[in-house]
Write an enzyme that holds these catalytic residues in place. Structure first.
Site, PDB file in Angstrom:
ATOM      1  N   GLY A  45       4.841 -69.061 -55.431  1.00  0.00           N
ATOM      2  CA  GLY A  45       6.008 -69.831 -55.647  1.00  0.00           C
ATOM      3  C   GLY A  45       6.498 -69.169 -57.103  1.00  0.00           C
ATOM      4  O   GLY A  45       7.681 -69.670 -57.341  1.00  0.00           O
ATOM      5  N   HIS A  46       5.981 -68.474 -57.736  1.00  0.00           N
ATOM      6  CA  HIS A  46       6.394 -67.990 -59.445  1.00  0.00           C
ATOM      7  C   HIS A  46       6.284 -66.463 -59.448  1.00  0.00           C
ATOM      8  O   HIS A  46       5.520 -65.916 -59.702  1.00  0.00           O
ATOM      9  CB  HIS A  46       5.437 -68.651 -60.245  1.00  0.00           C
ATOM     10  N   PHE A  47       7.131 -65.696 -58.633  1.00  0.00           N
ATOM     11  CA  PHE A  47       8.387 -66.050 -57.995  1.00  0.00           C
ATOM     12  C   PHE A  47       8.310 -65.090 -56.692  1.00  0.00           C
ATOM     13  O   PHE A  47       7.871 -64.001 -56.987  1.00  0.00           O
ATOM     14  CB  PHE A  47       9.502 -65.540 -58.845  1.00  0.00           C
ATOM     15  N   VAL A  95       5.147 -63.261 -61.199  1.00  0.00           N
ATOM     16  CA  VAL A  95       5.128 -63.149 -62.675  1.00  0.00           C
ATOM     17  C   VAL A  95       4.094 -64.381 -62.956  1.00  0.00           C
ATOM     18  O   VAL A  95       4.274 -65.628 -62.629  1.00  0.00           O
ATOM     19  CB  VAL A  95       6.375 -63.378 -63.423  1.00  0.00           C
TER      20      VAL A  95
END
Length: 145
Positions: free
Chosen positions: A47-49, A54
């Site tokens: 979920g990042h990203f 990252v």
């Protein structure tokens, strides 16, 4: 030098929160150097990203804190009776994104250490370039039970 198994003998963190793969250098109550190999399989990349993974800055700071925890924990014979908790995190700076495939060199040095409270300076490097830094204080707290 410690591998991940040796690290797990010292600090209580486990997957997915164990963020130190190896300890490369260690000077009792002075400094420590650890390594974190960043892979696309890290849970936070989902979920990042999406489409541009990252490593969250807070996870880099946690990796520094765990490295520092290994340093401090080795000063206590009864460390398994305690948990190390953050007290403060100061002067945090993020300078460059950390992405899958990077290897983070985690360097911590003791600024102050008295009884069960310590203050450390941590710096994270990728390919010799500073990617993050912080100063943090931690306290050992007796485990319940």
């Amino acid at each position: 030098m410690l591998d991940v198994t040796g690290i797990m003998d010292i600090i209580p963190h486990r997957y997915p929160m164990l963020l130190v793969d190896r300890i490369m250098e260690y000077e009792s109550c002075k400094r420590i150097v650890g390594l974190k190999n960043v892979t696309i399989n890290e849970h936070f990349f989902a979920g990042h990203f999406p489409g541009r993974p990252v490593m969250p800055g807070v996870m880099i700071i946690e990796a520094l804190a765990q490295t520092g925890g290994v340093l401090i924990a080795q000063e206590f014979e009864d460390i398994h009776e305690y948990v190390i908790f953050f007290m403060t995190i100061d002067n945090v700076k993020f300078r460059k994104p950390v992405v899958p495939g990077d290897q983070i060199r985690l360097e911590c040095e003791v600024l102050h250490f008295r009884r069960k409270v310590c203050r450390l300076k941590g710096q994270a490097f990728v390919d010799g370039k500073l990617v993050a830094s912080a100063e943090f204080s931690s306290m050992l707290v007796k485990r319940d039970g």
